[in-house]
Design an enzyme around this catalytic site. Structure first.
Site, PDB file in Angstrom:
ATOM      1  N   ALA A 125       0.782  -1.087  -0.054  1.00 35.43           N
ATOM      2  CA  ALA A 125      -0.091  -0.154   0.035  1.00 35.43           C
ATOM      3  C   ALA A 125       0.830   1.268   0.138  1.00 35.43           C
ATOM      4  O   ALA A 125       0.183   2.431   0.171  1.00 35.43           O
ATOM      5  CB  ALA A 125      -0.855  -0.005   1.284  1.00 35.43           C
TER       6      ALA A 125
ATOM      7  N   ASN B  82       2.017  -2.499   8.264  1.00 36.18           N
ATOM      8  CA  ASN B  82       3.100  -3.079   7.675  1.00 36.18           C
ATOM      9  C   ASN B  82       3.724  -2.281   6.804  1.00 36.18           C
ATOM     10  O   ASN B  82       5.004  -2.523   6.375  1.00 36.18           O
ATOM     11  CB  ASN B  82       2.207  -4.376   7.186  1.00 36.18           C
ATOM     12  CG  ASN B  82       2.039  -5.357   7.787  1.00 36.18           C
ATOM     13  OD1 ASN B  82       2.655  -5.986   8.779  1.00 36.18           O
ATOM     14  ND2 ASN B  82       0.697  -5.902   7.889  1.00 36.18           N
TER      15      ASN B  82
ATOM     16  N   HIS C  24      -1.424   7.767   3.757  1.00 39.00           N
ATOM     17  CA  HIS C  24      -0.087   7.770   3.978  1.00 39.00           C
ATOM     18  C   HIS C  24       0.762   8.963   3.501  1.00 39.00           C
ATOM     19  O   HIS C  24       0.754   9.008   2.352  1.00 39.00           O
ATOM     20  CB  HIS C  24       0.481   6.529   3.719  1.00 39.00           C
ATOM     21  CG  HIS C  24      -0.079   5.139   4.291  1.00 39.00           C
ATOM     22  ND1 HIS C  24      -0.362   4.870   5.493  1.00 39.00           N
ATOM     23  CD2 HIS C  24      -0.772   4.171   3.562  1.00 39.00           C
ATOM     24  CE1 HIS C  24      -1.161   3.689   5.822  1.00 39.00           C
ATOM     25  NE2 HIS C  24      -1.307   3.305   4.287  1.00 39.00           N
TER      26      HIS C  24
END
Length: 276
Positions: A130, A198, A228
């Protein structure tokens, strides 16, 4: 003129552990066909639950316990709870094979697996998942990286049940405005949010390590995507990256994560490979 026979490499046999949001998409992609790859087996905690889904595949794979996978596969893809990482990865790297790991945070608790792979000619692969820009971080790490900081914003329900939330008695269901619930190192974040960050562990492994990579985690009731932002300062470049991931059926996981695994598999036998 004599005919020159082309050498044909045997298909790489792939095993998948876990049939959640990510594992299911990966299995379906392999079943549809990825050049040079064949789905040989899957392992799930409750085989009966997935029996009808697997039976509907074009080429149903064997359903085996984790410990039997190394005998029927060249590569294992871990799409399972982080507590299973060692049992999945160790047999493959010990036998000089490859393990694709999505629970990157678990590697911070089992760093000896990396040495085990080195000693036996195995390999652990952590897909981009991701997070964009791991190529840039990996390149910068060849030189000197001064700092890496990540800020993550998640929908409130995507953080529910995280050990850090439970241990600190944070009632996230009552959050009505953005709240910073964590600020620390990637190693600390991986322990406190094993199913959520992660990406931070992968970022730290690509760059300056889990104890120098820092992360903020925000619970934000106004967002519907996992967001993010990464800021990197190095001797070769200063750069920032932002991504908004659409959650999958599992709110803790972005849709792009499964696609990243499929892209990683395609690279294994691709005639053209783009990216580090």
């Amino acid at each position: 003129m004599a005919n020159v026979e082309k050498s044909v490499r045997p298909d790489l046999r792939i095993a998948v552990v876990g049939l959640g949001a990510i594992g299911t998409r990966v299995v379906e992609a392999l079943d549809r066909g990825l050049d040079g790859l064949v789905l040989s087996a899957v392992s799930v905690q409750n085989p009966e639950k997935h029996r009808s889904r697997l039976a509907g595949l074009i080429r149903p794979p064997a359903v085996l316990p984790i410990e039997a996978l190394v005998d029927v596969a060249d590569i294992v893809i871990e799409c399972a709870p982080s507590r299973l990482v060692r049992s999945i990865v160790a047999p493959f790297v010990t036998n000089g094979k490859t393990a694709v790991v999505l629970s990157a945070g678990a590697l911070l608790d089992h760093e000896d697996l990396i040495e085990l792979a080195k000693q036996n000619g195995g390999q652990i692969v952590v897909p981009t998942g991701a997070l964009i820009g791991l190529d840039a971080v990996t390149a910068a790490a060849v030189g000197k990286i001064h700092s890496v900081r990540m800020v993550t914003r998640k929908p409130v329900r995507g953080l529910a049940g995280a050990p850090y939330i439970v241990e600190n008695n944070i009632d996230i269901e009552r959050i009505t405005e953005p709240l910073k619930i964590f600020d620390g190192t990637a190693r600390e974040a991986a322990k406190g949010f094993p199913a959520n960050v992660n990406v931070a562990a992968a970022l730290s492994l690509a760059g300056i390590g889990p104890d120098r990579t820092t992360i903020e985690i925000w619970a934000d009731p106004a967002v519907t995507r996992n967001m993010h932002r990464i800021d990197v300062d190095s001797d070769s470049a200063r750069f920032s990256m932002s991504i908004e991931n659409i959650p999958s059926e599992n709110p803790k996981t972005g849709l792009i994560t499964a696609l990243s695994v499929i892209a990683c598999l395609r690279k294994l036998r691709a005639p053209l490979r783009v990216g580090t």
